[in-house]
Design a protein around this motif. Structure first.
Motif, PDB file in Angstrom:
ATOM      1  N   TRP A  46       0.824  -1.206   0.000  1.00 51.82           N
ATOM      2  CA  TRP A  46       0.000   0.000   0.000  1.00 51.82           C
ATOM      3  C   TRP A  46       0.862   1.261   0.000  1.00 51.82           C
ATOM      4  N   LYS A  47       1.998   1.200   0.668  1.00 49.27           N
ATOM      5  CA  LYS A  47       2.909   2.348   0.642  1.00 49.27           C
ATOM      6  C   LYS A  47       3.449   2.553  -0.765  1.00 49.27           C
ATOM      7  N   GLN A  48       3.828   1.495  -1.455  1.00 43.29           N
ATOM      8  CA  GLN A  48       4.309   1.605  -2.829  1.00 43.29           C
ATOM      9  C   GLN A  48       3.238   2.192  -3.733  1.00 43.29           C
ATOM     10  N   TRP A  49       2.004   1.700  -3.594  1.00 41.82           N
ATOM     11  CA  TRP A  49       0.906   2.237  -4.411  1.00 41.82           C
ATOM     12  C   TRP A  49       0.686   3.717  -4.114  1.00 41.82           C
ATOM     13  N   TYR A  50       0.742   4.088  -2.832  1.00 41.22           N
ATOM     14  CA  TYR A  50       0.540   5.487  -2.450  1.00 41.22           C
ATOM     15  C   TYR A  50       1.599   6.376  -3.093  1.00 41.22           C
ATOM     16  N   LEU A  51       2.844   5.997  -2.957  1.00 41.84           N
ATOM     17  CA  LEU A  51       3.937   6.799  -3.514  1.00 41.84           C
ATOM     18  C   LEU A  51       3.875   6.840  -5.035  1.00 41.84           C
ATOM     19  N   ARG A  52       3.480   5.745  -5.660  1.00 37.52           N
ATOM     20  CA  ARG A  52       3.364   5.701  -7.119  1.00 37.52           C
ATOM     21  C   ARG A  52       2.233   6.602  -7.615  1.00 37.52           C
ATOM     22  N   ASP A  53       1.089   6.515  -6.981  1.00 37.41           N
ATOM     23  CA  ASP A  53      -0.092   7.215  -7.481  1.00 37.41           C
ATOM     24  C   ASP A  53      -0.168   8.676  -7.063  1.00 37.41           C
ATOM     25  N   PHE A  54       0.448   9.040  -5.947  1.00 39.12           N
ATOM     26  CA  PHE A  54       0.362  10.411  -5.468  1.00 39.12           C
ATOM     27  C   PHE A  54       1.699  11.149  -5.517  1.00 39.12           C
ATOM     28  N   HIS A  55       2.778  10.456  -5.810  1.00 38.78           N
ATOM     29  CA  HIS A  55       4.100  11.043  -6.056  1.00 38.78           C
ATOM     30  C   HIS A  55       4.691  11.815  -4.885  1.00 38.78           C
ATOM     31  N   PHE A  56       4.241  11.532  -3.698  1.00 35.86           N
ATOM     32  CA  PHE A  56       4.861  12.147  -2.529  1.00 35.86           C
ATOM     33  C   PHE A  56       4.498  11.359  -1.284  1.00 35.86           C
ATOM     34  N   SER A  57       5.306  11.575  -0.264  1.00 35.43           N
ATOM     35  CA  SER A  57       5.031  10.937   1.025  1.00 35.43           C
ATOM     36  C   SER A  57       4.313  11.952   1.903  1.00 35.43           C
ATOM     37  N   PRO A  58       3.233  11.573   2.533  1.00 37.13           N
ATOM     38  CA  PRO A  58       2.470  12.548   3.334  1.00 37.13           C
ATOM     39  C   PRO A  58       3.223  12.958   4.585  1.00 37.13           C
ATOM     40  N   ASP A  59       2.984  14.173   4.998  1.00 34.52           N
ATOM     41  CA  ASP A  59       3.538  14.661   6.261  1.00 34.52           C
ATOM     42  C   ASP A  59       2.535  14.375   7.370  1.00 34.52           C
ATOM     43  N   VAL A  60       2.142  13.127   7.451  1.00 32.75           N
ATOM     44  CA  VAL A  60       1.120  12.733   8.407  1.00 32.75           C
ATOM     45  C   VAL A  60       1.749  11.832   9.458  1.00 32.75           C
ATOM     46  N   GLU A  61       1.661  12.271  10.667  1.00 30.93           N
ATOM     47  CA  GLU A  61       2.101  11.437  11.785  1.00 30.93           C
ATOM     48  C   GLU A  61       0.874  10.725  12.329  1.00 30.93           C
ATOM     49  N   GLY A  62       1.087   9.613  12.950  1.00 31.24           N
ATOM     50  CA  GLY A  62      -0.027   8.928  13.567  1.00 31.24           C
ATOM     51  C   GLY A  62      -0.048   7.458  13.240  1.00 31.24           C
ATOM     52  N   THR A  63      -1.182   6.868  13.480  1.00 36.61           N
ATOM     53  CA  THR A  63      -1.290   5.423  13.364  1.00 36.61           C
ATOM     54  C   THR A  63      -2.020   4.970  12.112  1.00 36.61           C
ATOM     55  N   ALA A  64      -2.373   5.889  11.220  1.00 36.03           N
ATOM     56  CA  ALA A  64      -3.100   5.499  10.012  1.00 36.03           C
ATOM     57  C   ALA A  64      -2.232   4.583   9.151  1.00 36.03           C
ATOM     58  N   SER A  65      -2.855   3.532   8.665  1.00 30.66           N
ATOM     59  CA  SER A  65      -2.131   2.616   7.789  1.00 30.66           C
ATOM     60  C   SER A  65      -2.009   3.241   6.396  1.00 30.66           C
ATOM     61  N   TRP A  66      -1.109   2.711   5.603  1.00 27.92           N
ATOM     62  CA  TRP A  66      -0.966   3.194   4.228  1.00 27.92           C
ATOM     63  C   TRP A  66      -2.235   2.924   3.437  1.00 27.92           C
ATOM     64  N   GLN A  67      -2.902   1.819   3.732  1.00 27.00           N
ATOM     65  CA  GLN A  67      -4.174   1.525   3.069  1.00 27.00           C
ATOM     66  C   GLN A  67      -5.206   2.601   3.409  1.00 27.00           C
TER      67      GLN A  67
END
Length: 84
Positions: A46-67
């Motif tokens: 899910w992290k790979q898909w996120y980075l591929r589809d949105f082209h950046f890593s979120p500045d989100v701290e916390g317990t949310a999963s990549w999914q």
């Protein structure tokens, strides 16, 4: 016969293959077999898909999963069969 079917490939290779697929296929893939269900819920995928589809890593701290992050960005509902 040994070495056929889903056991013929190591899990890491399945993860690599799935990373190239569109996320919209996740539900169908997850219903195919136990291994693919497990692979479809893999945080690293899910992290790979996120980075591929949105082209950046979120500045989100916390317990949310990549999914969860991906689904939030796409306004997708969480599908019950993707969680164990």
């Amino acid at each position: 016969m040994a070495g056929q079917g889903e056991d013929a490939l190591p899990r890491e290779l399945w993860l690599h293959i799935f990373a190239f697929l569109p996320v919209r296929l996740t539900g169908r893939l997850a219903l195919t077999c136990k291994l693919w269900h497990s692979v479809c819920n893999e945080e690293h995928l899910w992290k790979q898909w996120y980075l591929r589809d949105f082209h950046f890593s979120p500045d989100v701290e916390g317990t949310a999963s990549w999914q969860d992050r991906y689904r939030y960005r796409m306004h997708l509902p969480k599908l019950g069969f993707l969680t164990l």
